[in-house]
Scaffold this motif. Structure first.
Motif, PDB file in Angstrom:
ATOM      1  N   GLU A 234       1.968  -5.434 -11.136  1.00 13.05           N
ATOM      2  CA  GLU A 234       3.464  -4.885 -10.026  1.00 13.05           C
ATOM      3  C   GLU A 234       2.312  -3.796 -10.105  1.00 13.05           C
ATOM      4  O   GLU A 234       1.239  -3.126 -10.202  1.00 13.05           O
ATOM      5  CB  GLU A 234       4.308  -4.247 -11.170  1.00 13.05           C
TER       6      GLU A 234
ATOM      7  N   GLU B   3       4.245  -2.041   3.570  1.00  7.53           N
ATOM      8  CA  GLU B   3       4.257  -2.755   3.801  1.00  7.53           C
ATOM      9  C   GLU B   3       5.177  -2.417   5.468  1.00  7.53           C
ATOM     10  O   GLU B   3       6.602  -1.574   5.066  1.00  7.53           O
ATOM     11  CB  GLU B   3       5.032  -3.590   3.082  1.00  7.53           C
TER      12      GLU B   3
ATOM     13  N   THR C 192       0.527  -5.115   5.210  1.00  7.45           N
ATOM     14  CA  THR C 192       0.701  -4.435   4.090  1.00  7.45           C
ATOM     15  C   THR C 192      -0.436  -4.127   3.508  1.00  7.45           C
ATOM     16  O   THR C 192      -1.561  -4.529   3.638  1.00  7.45           O
ATOM     17  CB  THR C 192       1.263  -5.888   3.298  1.00  7.45           C
TER      18      THR C 192
ATOM     19  N   LYS D 293       7.022   0.139  -1.327  1.00 11.72           N
ATOM     20  CA  LYS D 293       7.558  -0.891  -2.896  1.00 11.72           C
ATOM     21  C   LYS D 293       6.601  -0.789  -4.105  1.00 11.72           C
ATOM     22  O   LYS D 293       6.039  -1.121  -3.703  1.00 11.72           O
ATOM     23  CB  LYS D 293       8.175  -2.542  -2.185  1.00 11.72           C
ATOM     24  N   ARG D 294       7.252  -1.925  -4.885  1.00  9.28           N
ATOM     25  CA  ARG D 294       6.939  -2.489  -5.845  1.00  9.28           C
ATOM     26  C   ARG D 294       6.718  -4.040  -5.554  1.00  9.28           C
ATOM     27  O   ARG D 294       7.658  -3.998  -5.217  1.00  9.28           O
ATOM     28  CB  ARG D 294       7.015  -1.391  -7.211  1.00  9.28           C
ATOM     29  N   LYS D 295       5.678  -4.449  -5.986  1.00  7.61           N
ATOM     30  CA  LYS D 295       5.753  -6.098  -5.637  1.00  7.61           C
ATOM     31  C   LYS D 295       4.522  -6.523  -6.876  1.00  7.61           C
ATOM     32  O   LYS D 295       3.691  -5.872  -6.884  1.00  7.61           O
ATOM     33  CB  LYS D 295       5.280  -5.634  -4.005  1.00  7.61           C
ATOM     34  N   GLU D 296       4.507  -7.897  -6.764  1.00  7.54           N
ATOM     35  CA  GLU D 296       3.771  -8.299  -7.808  1.00  7.54           C
ATOM     36  C   GLU D 296       2.781  -8.860  -6.943  1.00  7.54           C
ATOM     37  O   GLU D 296       2.613  -9.455  -5.845  1.00  7.54           O
ATOM     38  CB  GLU D 296       4.334 -10.147  -8.662  1.00  7.54           C
TER      39      GLU D 296
END
Lengths: 202, 466
Positions: free
Chosen positions: B133, B138, B193, B233-236
């Motif tokens: 994460e 974005e 992003t 955001k938190r994204k993988e």
């Protein structure tokens, strides 16, 4: 509630204190670290910060859950990207009865804002009608208890470019606060003595 | 008009980073077709068909990633393209397949033992692809502002305004970020992003709202919706690190002790073991993927017998990378012993390797290579000059021929000629000696040099006299 208390009990604890402030450091079994600061005159938590390790083993920076964000004196040339100083910043401060968020640098009038609680995501959602600001506010205190946030408990006002959101603590949370305070008081404490004449530069 | 255009071109050059030209910077790949047959001249590579085809098969083996710890030896005379083939292999590997290049003599250091240096090199060549994460931003670009300071010195100041359907934020940009924004040519209307920690930008497409900005758009332009909700955001995110990097992070001493210990140096075997265990665990849980890479050891005859026996064992590990070695030696002494062996490599290690020979270039191939180098070094050369140069390269060596390109170009520039002619080559040839002529010169004038072999004899005579 018991779950969280047990976690705290199992953690490795240490503390330092002077006349007004007690800092307690918890080290959990999964490698996370938590620091709490108690004001000894009011018995309220003034700061709470977390540090986690990422998968590879790198230590992340302190993540401030409660209290003012840490001032940063980093090398500016190393900066990659950050919010401009004029952008809204959030700081948290709790009282005995309330959870509070302050969002500074928000110049819009009070009718612009709407704050709803999202039970599914377990957070408060701040929206503006002019589509300039949007934020999901997590409520870690309630997460630890496993209670979803309640719309009725929310109130907010706008003063000096700042939106202040107040959430009334439910009775369970007040109990938990009391229990954790007791736990924190039990932690053996080293005195933190500040001697003005003993300033070692290194 | 023409002058103005020229000035504009110069300006553009200034902003993009000037790259220096290295000995192998013309190589972009192995130059193979889909069935791994070598094309005669392609991607900067010329000739050496069978060696290139063999390397293509090795490349396939690396890509499959199932075979661990194979060793390949590139053997051939000096200047037959061994390093070029290795460079080409590196260029053909994927962007996240690790390729470590080292020279045999690099392992001799006072800071760490030889085996530690080799272990680090081996672990640098194994990649681990991890999902993690991470904070990303974005949004749709509203505006990009980059300002240079009026005085011309100091760092650039950059601002980026991004929005989603619900919010808008102004960001300050650091120097590196400004460069990559300019390089990616990010403009308003793009949906991008940004990885907040590393600053990596990826473009998702253009916003639908901007679909009517231009009458003509490239067919590859992708239109996407403006993102919703929060900008951050938190994204993988998937990223690749090498085992060595994980080693270094986990062997760092914490707290104030870190001030006293250097960053590199030796890494404890316990740390490595622990990390191997952890990686194996992640792999079983499907959280990580191992990408075996390539370790290239140039001048491998500079390793000594201890390193060779260490390599013997290290190659048996299932985490070992594919090791490519290159040497230009024939039957010679193994370093650290008095035994002679082919390529200066012990027979037991040679037995584990597959050997790819490189052969001297034909005259036609030399000509191709020299003309590619001329292009790379921005020199215009007449056909006759190229023929002369090819002859010189054939008689002396390819490297000497390549040296003459730039020198004769500078000579041609002195007489304001746009093209290098035969005379310029001749002049450069007389100004700069190749090794053969230098040896001949030494033979003729040995007497006049200091410390020549006869001096010793003379001194002995003097000693006797006294």
């Amino acid at each position: 509630m018991q779950n969280w208390l047990n976690q705290l009990k199992d953690a490795k604890k240490s503390a330092i204190a002077d006349d007004y402030l007690k800092k307690v450091h918890y080290e959990f079994k999964d490698g996370r670290e938590l620091v709490e600061e108690y004001n000894l005159q009011t018995n309220v938590v003034t700061r709470r910060a977390w540090r986690t390790k990422d998968k590879i083993g790198n230590e992340n920076e302190w993540d401030i859950e409660l209290g003012d964000p840490e001032p940063r004196f980093g090398d500016e040339s190393q900066m990659v990207i950050k919010e401009n100083a004029s952008q809204p910043i959030i700081s948290r401060r709790n009282t005995k009865t309330n959870l509070e968020w302050r969002i500074r640098n928000l110049p819009y009038p009070i009718e612009t804002y709407s704050i709803t609680c999202d039970e599914e995501k377990k957070c408060l959602t701040v929206k503006t009608t002019n589509k300039k600001y949007f934020k999901n506010l997590k409520v870690p205190e309630l997460d630890r208890l496993g209670i979803p946030p309640n719309q009725e408990a929310i109130s907010f006002c706008h003063k000096y470019n700042t939106l202040i959101i107040t959430y009334k603590k439910p009775s369970e949370l007040k109990e938990l606060d009391k229990a954790t305070l007791e736990l924190a008081k039990e932690v053996p404490t080293k005195p933190q003595v500040f001697d003005q004449n003993n300033c070692k530069p290194s | 008009m023409a002058a103005a255009a020229a000035a504009k071109i110069a300006e553009v050059r200034e902003t993009t980073r000037v790259e220096r030209i290295g000995a192998h910077s013309h190589i972009r790949g192995l130059g193979l077709n889909d069935s791994l047959e070598a094309r005669h001249v392609s991607q900067g590579m010329v000739g050496q068909m069978s060696a290139r085809r063999a390397t293509g098969l090795v490349l396939q083996m690396v890509r499959d990633g199932r075979i661990a710890g194979r060793a390949v030896l590139l053997a051939g005379q000096p200047g037959t393209g061994k390093t070029a083939i290795a460079t080409a292999l590196a260029a053909s590997l994927g962007y996240d397949t690790p390729f470590t290049s080292m020279a045999g003599s690099e392992i001799y250091s006072l800071e760490m033992s030889k085996t530690e240096a080799l272990t680090q090199a081996i672990r640098k060549s194994i990649g681990v692809r991890i999902k993690e994460e991470s904070e990303i931003i974005e949004g749709e670009v509203v505006e990009v502002q980059v300002e240079r300071p009026a005085t011309g010195v100091g760092s650039k100041v950059g601002k980026l305004i991004l929005k989603t359907t619900d919010m808008e934020t102004v960001y300050d940009l650091g120097g590196k970020m400004i460069d990559s924004i300019l390089k990616e040519k990010v403009q308003s209307g793009d949906v991008i992003t940004i990885d907040k920690a590393t600053g990596k930008i990826s473009r998702l497409g253009r916003s639908f709202a901007r679909a009517r900005d231009y009458d003509a758009t490239g067919h590859q332009t992708r239109f996407v919706q403006c993102p919703e909700g929060e900008l951050q955001k938190r994204k993988e995110v998937v990223h690749t690190v090498t085992l060595h990097e994980i080693d270094v992070i986990n062997s760092r001493t914490h707290g104030f002790l870190a001030l006293f210990s250097g960053d590199t140096g030796e890494i404890k075997p316990e740390v490595r073991e622990q990390i191997n265990g952890k990686v194996a665990e992640w792999r079983e849980e499907g959280k990580a993927e191992i990408i075996p890479g390539v370790l290239f050891i140039d001048e491998v005859h500079m390793l000594d017998i201890e390193c060779f026996s260490f390599l013997n064992r290290a190659l048996e590990n299932e985490m070992a990378p594919i090791v490519i070695m290159a040497t230009n030696r024939g039957i010679t002494r193994i370093r650290g012993t008095n035994y002679k062996s082919p390529h200066g490599i012990p027979l037991d290690l040679l037995d584990r390797m597959i050997i790819v020979p490189t052969k001297p270039y034909e005259e036609k191939e030399l000509r191709e290579i020299l003309s590619i180098r001329c292009e790379e070094e921005d020199c215009q050369m007449t056909d006759n000059a190229l023929t002369v140069l090819t002859r010189i390269a054939k008689e002396t060596s390819l490297r000497y021929g390549m040296q003459l390109i730039m020198t004769s170009y500078l000579i041609a520039k002195r007489r304001k000629a746009p093209e290098v002619d035969v005379d310029d080559i001749k002049r450069a040839y007389t100004l700069f000696f190749d090794d053969g002529r230098s040896v001949q010169f030494l033979r003729e004038y040995q007497q006049e040099f200091l410390f020549n072999a006869d001096d010793d004899a003379q001194m002995e005579v003097e000693d006797v006299d006294n």
